[in-house]
Design a protein around this motif. Structure first.
Motif, PDB file in Angstrom:
ATOM      1  N   GLU A   1       0.975  -1.343   0.128  1.00  0.00           N
ATOM      2  CA  GLU A   1      -0.041  -0.009  -0.195  1.00  0.00           C
ATOM      3  C   GLU A   1       0.946   1.443   0.022  1.00  0.00           C
ATOM      4  N   ASN A   2       0.303   2.190  -0.523  1.00  0.00           N
ATOM      5  CA  ASN A   2       0.958   3.701  -0.526  1.00  0.00           C
ATOM      6  C   ASN A   2       2.276   3.604  -1.251  1.00  0.00           C
ATOM      7  N   VAL A   3       2.483   3.106  -2.406  1.00  0.00           N
ATOM      8  CA  VAL A   3       3.594   2.832  -3.191  1.00  0.00           C
ATOM      9  C   VAL A   3       3.951   4.234  -3.622  1.00  0.00           C
ATOM     10  N   PHE A   4       5.043   4.661  -2.991  1.00  0.00           N
ATOM     11  CA  PHE A   4       5.630   5.905  -3.277  1.00  0.00           C
ATOM     12  C   PHE A   4       6.988   5.764  -4.052  1.00  0.00           C
ATOM     13  N   TYR A   5       7.713   4.812  -3.587  1.00  0.00           N
ATOM     14  CA  TYR A   5       8.975   4.629  -4.297  1.00  0.00           C
ATOM     15  C   TYR A   5       8.763   3.150  -4.997  1.00  0.00           C
ATOM     16  N   PRO A   6       9.360   2.996  -6.268  1.00  0.00           N
ATOM     17  CA  PRO A   6       9.012   1.745  -7.079  1.00  0.00           C
ATOM     18  C   PRO A   6       9.632   0.519  -6.209  1.00  0.00           C
ATOM     19  N   VAL A   7       8.704  -0.517  -6.128  1.00  0.00           N
ATOM     20  CA  VAL A   7       9.063  -1.707  -5.487  1.00  0.00           C
ATOM     21  C   VAL A   7       9.142  -2.851  -6.779  1.00  0.00           C
ATOM     22  N   THR A   8      10.527  -3.215  -6.610  1.00  0.00           N
ATOM     23  CA  THR A   8      11.114  -4.233  -7.663  1.00  0.00           C
ATOM     24  C   THR A   8      11.010  -5.768  -7.058  1.00  0.00           C
ATOM     25  N   LEU A   9      11.117  -6.311  -8.072  1.00  0.00           N
ATOM     26  CA  LEU A   9      11.346  -7.942  -7.318  1.00  0.00           C
ATOM     27  C   LEU A   9      12.411  -8.253  -6.670  1.00  0.00           C
ATOM     28  N   ASP A  10      13.684  -7.413  -7.034  1.00  0.00           N
ATOM     29  CA  ASP A  10      14.843  -7.783  -6.108  1.00  0.00           C
ATOM     30  C   ASP A  10      14.835  -7.236  -4.813  1.00  0.00           C
ATOM     31  N   VAL A  11      13.801  -5.816  -4.588  1.00  0.00           N
ATOM     32  CA  VAL A  11      13.734  -5.386  -3.444  1.00  0.00           C
ATOM     33  C   VAL A  11      12.926  -6.522  -2.449  1.00  0.00           C
ATOM     34  N   LEU A  12      11.974  -7.012  -3.128  1.00  0.00           N
ATOM     35  CA  LEU A  12      11.227  -8.193  -2.219  1.00  0.00           C
ATOM     36  C   LEU A  12      12.021  -9.410  -1.876  1.00  0.00           C
ATOM     37  N   TYR A  13      12.975  -9.815  -2.927  1.00  0.00           N
ATOM     38  CA  TYR A  13      13.740 -10.793  -2.552  1.00  0.00           C
ATOM     39  C   TYR A  13      14.699 -10.655  -1.515  1.00  0.00           C
ATOM     40  N   GLN A  14      15.109  -9.454  -1.699  1.00  0.00           N
ATOM     41  CA  GLN A  14      16.397  -9.093  -0.565  1.00  0.00           C
ATOM     42  C   GLN A  14      15.494  -9.010   0.970  1.00  0.00           C
TER      43      GLN A  14
END
Length: 481
Positions: free
Chosen positions: A145-158
C-alpha cells in the motif's frame, strides 16, 4: 517484583543480553515474543509479565542482543498489528524459577532450545504452547500500500530471503493495487516472514506490506524477468516483456538494489543509519559477516575463505583472538554477503551449527605491526582463488546450497576414478557415488555421505594441486548421482 525475578545490575543504556519488551498486546503468546529473537541467535530465557504487557527476553550472547536492538530500533516490530518496543534491560540474566504463570512460556522456550535451528525452533515453540502451526502452504500473498517509491522484484527478494530460501516470486497489479505472490521452500519460513513483516513499511512512511497466506500451493513461473522469477531455474527465457537495461540475470540477484533512504532490509542496519532509516543490502551496504558457533579446534581463516568464497569473493577473514568460536568475514560487496547468509546460516561445520549474520563493523582491520594475532587475521583481497572477479563468469549461474554432491572440474586426463575416490577418502569422506561427464572428462560429480562431509571436503580439496600447475576446482552441485 521485577528485581526479585532477575539478578545483577546494569545501567539501562549499557548492552545486556536481557532485553525489556514493552507495550505487548494482550493475547500475544510466549512463542510470538520468542520469535522476535530467533533470527539473531539462541533465546535462553523468557519472562512474561502479562498484566503489564511486558516481557524480558534473554539471548545467549550480548552480540545477539546488540544485533536485535540495532535491527528493531529503526524498524519497530509488530505483534498482533501493534508496535512493541525493545530496549536493554538493567539485568545481566533472568531467574524464572518457581515463578507463577511462567509454565507455558518456559515450555515454549524448551521447544526452541531443543532445536537450535531457527525455523524448527518456531515450530517447536508453537507446539510447546499448545498452539498448532496454521495449516497453510509456503506461498504468501503480498499487497503493498501507498507505493511512493517503486518496489522491484529484487527489493522483495532481499527483504523476504532473510526468513528462508525464496523459490519463486510473481508480481502483478490487481484492483489498482500492487500485489505479489512469493513461494518459500518451507511453510514455516512463510509463517515466520508473515509474522515478522506484516504491517512494516519497506521505506519510511510508505510502501506498507500487507501479508497473508495464498490458497495456491505452488507457483508456476514461465519467464525470468523483472515481473516474475524462479530462483531454482536459471534456464527460463526472459519472455515478451521489454528487458530493462539494468537487469542482468547472470548476477545472483539481478539488478543491484539502490540504497533508498529509509528502506527496510532485514538485519542490514548500518551503524551510521539514522533512526527510522535502514539500508537495503545492495551496493553500497555492509559486506562484513559475523560468523559464530564455530568449532575453535578445527576452524581456520583459510577454511572460512574457501567456504564463503563459494558465494562471493572473500577479501578478509578474522578469527577472534579471545573467542576462537567467532569470526568476521568480509565479502566483496553487500549482495554477496547476503547471499552467503542465505546459504550458510544454519549449516553444520565441524560438528556445530554455524550462525551467520551481518556484523556491525564495516571493514576488518588488519593487525598493527607488533600486535599479537597468531595468524588469525588474513587478507585475501588479491587472491587468485576468487570465483567472481570476471562479471561474465559462469560461476554466477552455478551457485547452489551446500549439498552432498560436489561438482569437480579441471581434472587432468591422467587422473582416474580411483585416484579421485581415494583422494576424497583420504580426507575422511565416504564416497557414495561418482561419475565423469560424458562430454567433458575434465568434469565429474562425486556424492559423499552427508552435506557436512561435502562441506569439509570442499574446504580441504578446492584448489588441490595435481602437479604441473593443474588445480582441482570444487563446487556444490544441484544434481544427484
Amino acid at each position: 517484583n521485577e528485581k526479585k525475578k532477575s539478578k545483577g545490575n546494569r545501567s539501562p543504556c549499557s548492552p545486556s543480553r536481557v532485553l525489556h519488551i514493552r507495550q505487548i498486546p494482550s493475547g500475544v503468546t510466549g512463542a510470538e515474543v520468542v520469535s522476535l529473537g530467533l533470527p539473531f541467535g539462541k533465546v535462553t530465557n523468557l519472562l512474561m509479565l502479562r498484566g503489564k504487557g511486558q516481557a524480558f527476553l534473554e539471548m545467549a550472547s550480548v552480540d545477539a542482543a546488540v544485533s536485535m536492538v540495532s535491527y528493531y530500533t529503526p524498524a519497530t516490530p509488530h505483534l498482533h498489528n501493534q508496535p512493541v518496543y525493545i530496549q536493554y534491560s538493567n539485568y545481566k540474566e533472568l531467574r524464572t524459577d518457581n515463578q507463577h504463570n511462567q509454565a507455558r512460556p518456559q515450555a515454549a522456550l524448551q521447544g526452541v532450545n531443543a532445536v537450535q535451528h531457527g525455523n524448527l525452533g518456531i515450530t517447536s515453540t508453537l507446539a510447546a504452547e499448545g498452539a498448532v502451526l496454521p495449516s497453510h502452504g509456503s506461498v504468501l500473498r503480498i499487497i503493498v500500500e501507498n507505493v511512493f517509491y517503486p518496489v522491484t522484484l529484487d527489493v522483495l527478494y532481499q527483504i523476504f530471503s532473510k526468513f528462508g530460501f525464496v523459490l519463486k516470486i510473481v508480481m502483478f497489479h490487481k484492483n489498482n493495487q500492487f500485489q505479489a505472490l512469493l513461494q518459500y521452500a518451507d511453510a514455516t519460513n512463510a509463517y515466520y516472514a508473515k509474522m515478522s513483516l506484516d504491517g512494516h513499511s519497506i521505506y519510511t512512511g510508505c510502501c506498507i506490506l500487507r501479508i497473508d497466506f495464498s490458497k495456491l500451493t505452488n507457483l508456476t513461473v514461465k519467464y525470468n524477468n523483472d515481473k516474475s522469477r524462479d530462483f531454482t531455474r536459471i534456464d527460463l527465457p526472459f519472455g515478451d516483456g521489454q528487458r530493462t537495461l539494468e537487469t542482468s540475470l547472470s548476477t545472483p540477484f539481478g539488478p543491484s538494489v539502490p540504497p533508498v533512504p529509509g528502506a527496510l532490509g532485514p538485519l542490514a542496519v548500518t551503524t551510521s543509519a539514522a533512526p527510522g532509516h535502514v539500508t537495503i543490502p545492495g551496493i553500497p551496504g555492509n559486506s562484513v559477516l559475523l560468523v559464530s558457533n564455530l568449532n575453535p579446534e578445527a576452524i581456520t581463516p583459510y577454511g572460512l575463505f574457501i567456504l564463503f568464497g563459494v558465494y562471493g569473493d572473500v577479501h578478509r577473514v578474522k578469527i577472534m583472538f579471545k573467542k576462537r568460536g567467532i569470526a568476521l568475514v568480509q565479502m566483496a560487496d553487500a549482495t554477496q554477503a547476503q547471499l552467503a547468509i542465505n546459504y550458510l546460516n544454519g549449516q553444520r561445520l565441524y560438528g556445530r551449527v554455524m550462525h551467520a549474520t551481518l556484523s556491525k563493523y564495516q571493514t576488518i582491520q588488519l593487525p598493527r605491526e607488533g600486535q599479537e594475532d597468531k595468524g588469525l587475521t588474513k587478507d585475501y583481497s588479491n587472491s587468485p582463488l576468487h570465483r567472481f572477479k570476471n562479471p561474465c563468469s559462469k560461476n554466477f549461474q552455478n551457485i547452489f546450497p551446500p549439498s552432498a554432491t560436489l561438482h569437480l572440474s579441471n581434472i587432468p586426463p591422467s587422473v582416474t576414478v580411483d585416484d579421485l575416490k581415494n583422494l576424497f577418502k583420504s580426507k575422511g569422506s565416504t564416497v557414495k557415488g561418482f561419475k565423469f561427464f560424458q562430454k567433458d572428462c575434465k568434469m565429474a560429480l562425486i556424492q559423499l555421505g552427508s552435506v557436512e562431509e561435502a562441506v569439509h571436503a570442499l574446504i580441504e580439496l578446492h584448489n588441490h594441486d595435481f602437479g604441473e600447475n593443474q588445480h582441482l576446482r570444487v563446487s556444490f552441485s544441484k544434481s544427484t548421482i
